[in-house]
Motif scaffolding. Sequence first.
Motif, mmCIF file in Angstrom:
data_model
loop_
_atom_site.group_PDB
_atom_site.id
_atom_site.type_symbol
_atom_site.label_atom_id
_atom_site.label_comp_id
_atom_site.label_asym_id
_atom_site.label_seq_id
_atom_site.Cartn_x
_atom_site.Cartn_y
_atom_site.Cartn_z
ATOM 1 N N GLY A 17 0.808 -1.210 0.000
ATOM 2 C CA GLY A 17 0.000 0.000 0.000
ATOM 3 C C GLY A 17 0.840 1.257 0.000
ATOM 4 O O GLY A 17 0.600 2.181 -0.786
ATOM 5 N N ILE A 18 1.846 1.309 0.869
ATOM 6 C CA ILE A 18 2.704 2.495 0.949
ATOM 7 C C ILE A 18 3.554 2.634 -0.302
ATOM 8 O O ILE A 18 3.715 3.730 -0.858
ATOM 9 C CB ILE A 18 3.608 2.425 2.196
ATOM 10 N N ALA A 19 4.107 1.527 -0.779
ATOM 11 C CA ALA A 19 4.992 1.577 -1.952
ATOM 12 C C ALA A 19 4.251 1.965 -3.223
ATOM 13 O O ALA A 19 4.866 2.487 -4.156
ATOM 14 C CB ALA A 19 5.673 0.222 -2.141
ATOM 15 N N ALA A 20 2.931 1.707 -3.284
ATOM 16 C CA ALA A 20 2.169 1.971 -4.500
ATOM 17 C C ALA A 20 1.646 3.402 -4.595
ATOM 18 O O ALA A 20 1.034 3.764 -5.597
ATOM 19 C CB ALA A 20 1.002 0.994 -4.591
ATOM 20 N N VAL A 21 1.857 4.205 -3.566
ATOM 21 C CA VAL A 21 1.389 5.590 -3.605
ATOM 22 C C VAL A 21 2.115 6.342 -4.721
ATOM 23 O O VAL A 21 3.323 6.189 -4.921
ATOM 24 C CB VAL A 21 1.628 6.277 -2.242
ATOM 25 N N ASP A 22 1.370 7.175 -5.441
ATOM 26 C CA ASP A 22 1.923 7.946 -6.564
ATOM 27 C C ASP A 22 3.124 8.773 -6.095
ATOM 28 O O ASP A 22 2.991 9.606 -5.195
ATOM 29 C CB ASP A 22 0.838 8.872 -7.110
ATOM 30 N N PRO A 23 4.305 8.554 -6.682
ATOM 31 C CA PRO A 23 5.506 9.305 -6.254
ATOM 32 C C PRO A 23 5.353 10.817 -6.385
ATOM 33 O O PRO A 23 5.987 11.568 -5.633
ATOM 34 C CB PRO A 23 6.607 8.776 -7.184
ATOM 35 N N THR A 24 4.522 11.268 -7.344
ATOM 36 C CA THR A 24 4.352 12.715 -7.498
ATOM 37 C C THR A 24 3.674 13.329 -6.275
ATOM 38 O O THR A 24 3.965 14.472 -5.905
ATOM 39 C CB THR A 24 3.528 13.025 -8.759
ATOM 40 N N LEU A 25 2.779 12.583 -5.639
ATOM 41 C CA LEU A 25 2.137 13.074 -4.418
ATOM 42 C C LEU A 25 3.160 13.199 -3.294
ATOM 43 O O LEU A 25 3.151 14.173 -2.531
ATOM 44 C CB LEU A 25 1.002 12.133 -3.999
ATOM 45 N N VAL A 26 4.029 12.209 -3.195
ATOM 46 C CA VAL A 26 5.059 12.230 -2.152
ATOM 47 C C VAL A 26 6.030 13.387 -2.390
ATOM 48 O O VAL A 26 6.385 14.113 -1.456
ATOM 49 C CB VAL A 26 5.809 10.881 -2.129
ATOM 50 N N ASP A 27 6.443 13.566 -3.643
ATOM 51 C CA ASP A 27 7.359 14.664 -3.953
ATOM 52 C C ASP A 27 6.720 16.018 -3.684
ATOM 53 O O ASP A 27 7.381 16.950 -3.195
ATOM 54 C CB ASP A 27 7.798 14.574 -5.424
ATOM 55 N N ALA A 28 5.439 16.139 -4.003
ATOM 56 C CA ALA A 28 4.736 17.399 -3.746
ATOM 57 C C ALA A 28 4.661 17.689 -2.255
ATOM 58 O O ALA A 28 4.845 18.842 -1.822
ATOM 59 C CB ALA A 28 3.337 17.342 -4.351
ATOM 60 N N ALA A 29 4.421 16.660 -1.455
ATOM 61 C CA ALA A 29 4.357 16.845 -0.007
ATOM 62 C C ALA A 29 5.707 17.280 0.550
ATOM 63 O O ALA A 29 5.781 18.174 1.405
ATOM 64 C CB ALA A 29 3.903 15.552 0.661
ATOM 65 N N ARG A 30 6.754 16.663 0.053
ATOM 66 C CA ARG A 30 8.096 17.061 0.503
ATOM 67 C C ARG A 30 8.415 18.486 0.041
ATOM 68 O O ARG A 30 9.072 19.256 0.746
ATOM 69 C CB ARG A 30 9.135 16.085 -0.028
ATOM 70 N N GLY A 31 7.929 18.849 -1.151
ATOM 71 C CA GLY A 31 8.157 20.194 -1.639
ATOM 72 C C GLY A 31 7.451 21.246 -0.809
ATOM 73 O O GLY A 31 7.890 22.409 -0.754
ATOM 74 N N LEU A 32 6.366 20.853 -0.144
ATOM 75 C CA LEU A 32 5.655 21.769 0.733
ATOM 76 C C LEU A 32 6.319 21.892 2.108
ATOM 77 O O LEU A 32 5.834 22.633 2.958
ATOM 78 C CB LEU A 32 4.204 21.301 0.912
ATOM 79 N N GLY A 33 7.398 21.138 2.313
ATOM 80 C CA GLY A 33 8.129 21.234 3.571
ATOM 81 C C GLY A 33 7.723 20.228 4.620
ATOM 82 O O GLY A 33 8.111 20.358 5.782
ATOM 83 N N MET A 34 6.949 19.215 4.242
ATOM 84 C CA MET A 34 6.553 18.197 5.210
ATOM 85 C C MET A 34 7.754 17.347 5.602
ATOM 86 O O MET A 34 8.629 17.062 4.787
ATOM 87 C CB MET A 34 5.472 17.280 4.631
ATOM 88 N N THR A 35 7.763 16.935 6.873
ATOM 89 C CA THR A 35 8.783 15.992 7.325
ATOM 90 C C THR A 35 8.437 14.601 6.805
ATOM 91 O O THR A 35 7.323 14.354 6.322
ATOM 92 C CB THR A 35 8.848 15.962 8.856
ATOM 93 N N GLU A 36 9.397 13.682 6.921
ATOM 94 C CA GLU A 36 9.151 12.319 6.448
ATOM 95 C C GLU A 36 7.997 11.677 7.210
ATOM 96 O O GLU A 36 7.189 10.936 6.637
ATOM 97 C CB GLU A 36 10.418 11.476 6.592
ATOM 98 N N TRP A 37 7.895 11.960 8.504
ATOM 99 C CA TRP A 37 6.786 11.411 9.294
ATOM 100 C C TRP A 37 5.456 11.974 8.809
ATOM 101 O O TRP A 37 4.454 11.264 8.707
ATOM 102 C CB TRP A 37 6.997 11.714 10.767
ATOM 103 N N GLN A 38 5.412 13.276 8.490
ATOM 104 C CA GLN A 38 4.190 13.890 7.991
ATOM 105 C C GLN A 38 3.814 13.349 6.622
ATOM 106 O O GLN A 38 2.628 13.137 6.337
ATOM 107 C CB GLN A 38 4.355 15.415 7.932
ATOM 108 N N VAL A 39 4.807 13.118 5.778
ATOM 109 C CA VAL A 39 4.541 12.526 4.466
ATOM 110 C C VAL A 39 3.899 11.156 4.633
ATOM 111 O O VAL A 39 2.906 10.811 3.949
ATOM 112 C CB VAL A 39 5.837 12.418 3.646
ATOM 113 N N LEU A 40 4.450 10.357 5.533
ATOM 114 C CA LEU A 40 3.916 9.015 5.763
ATOM 115 C C LEU A 40 2.507 9.065 6.339
ATOM 116 O O LEU A 40 1.603 8.365 5.860
ATOM 117 C CB LEU A 40 4.847 8.257 6.715
ATOM 118 N N ALA A 41 2.303 9.918 7.357
ATOM 119 C CA ALA A 41 1.030 9.929 8.078
ATOM 120 C C ALA A 41 -0.080 10.641 7.304
ATOM 121 O O ALA A 41 -1.245 10.227 7.364
ATOM 122 C CB ALA A 41 1.218 10.596 9.444
ATOM 123 N N LYS A 42 0.259 11.728 6.583
ATOM 124 C CA LYS A 42 -0.771 12.554 5.967
ATOM 125 C C LYS A 42 -0.956 12.317 4.469
ATOM 126 O O LYS A 42 -1.982 12.710 3.908
ATOM 127 C CB LYS A 42 -0.450 14.037 6.193
#
Length: 239
Positions: free
Chosen positions: A111-136
Motif C-alpha cells: 500500500g505504501i509503496a504503490a502511492v503515486d511518487p508525485t504526491l510524495v514529492d509534492a508533499a516534501r516540496g511543501l516542507g513536510m517531514t518524512e513522518w508527515q509525508v507518511l502519516a498525511k
Amino acid sequence: MNIIELVAQWFADPAQWSGPAGIPVRLAEHLAYTGLTLLIAGAIAVPIGMYVGHTGKGRIAVVGAASALRALPTLGLLTLFVLLMGLGLMPPIWALVILTIPPLLAGAYSGIAAVDPTLVDAARGLGMTEWQVLAKVELPNALPVLLGGLRAAVLQVIATVAVVAYINLGGLGRYLIDGLAISDPVRMFGGAILIALLALVVDGILAVVQKFAVSPGLADRRRRKRRETPTVGAVQGGM
C-alpha cells in the motif's frame, strides 16, 4: 435421516446454546483468540511494512521473509511452539502470529509503496517531514490496500485459530477436535459451518468498514484511473 437434517437438529438443540461448552462461549473464545493474534501480529507487521514501503530499505528481505512464512505448516508450527514453550495460551498464539504476519506485512508494504511518487514529492516540496509525508499522504492513499491485507489476515486467522483446540484450548475448533475424537460427523459438520459463517460475517463487516474508511475523493480518483487505463483486450484490438 441425512447429515443435513442431523446438523439442523444439532443446531436446534437448546443444550448447544448454553453452558460453558455452548456455541456462544465457544464463539467468544474464538473471537478472543483471533483478536489477540491480530493485535500482536499487527503491532509487528504494520510498522515494518510501512517503514519498508516508505524508505524502500530491506524490500527484498521483507518480501522473501513474508513468502517463507506463508509456506510454514500451521499444525507443525503449533506443535513446535508447544514443545518449546509448554502448554498454555501463548504458544499457539505465537504460532498463529507468525502465520498472520505475511498478509499484514504485504498489505502495509504494498500500500505504501504503490502511492503515486508525485504526491510524495509534492508533499516534501511543501516542507513536510518524512513522518508527515507518511502519516498525511502515504497512509491515507494506502488505506484501501492496507484494509485489504487486514481482511485477508482476519479470514486466515478465523480459519486457522481452530487448531488451538488441538492442545485442549477452546474456540469453535473444539467441535472439530471433539467430533473427530468420538467419530461424530454431525458435531464436526456443525463446527465447520460455524467457522465458515463467522468468517463470512466478519468479512462482510470489514468490507463495510473498508468502504466508509476510504476517502470518497480517493475512491473516485481510483475509479477514474481504472476507467482511463485500457484493458489488454482493448489494446490488442487497436493494434
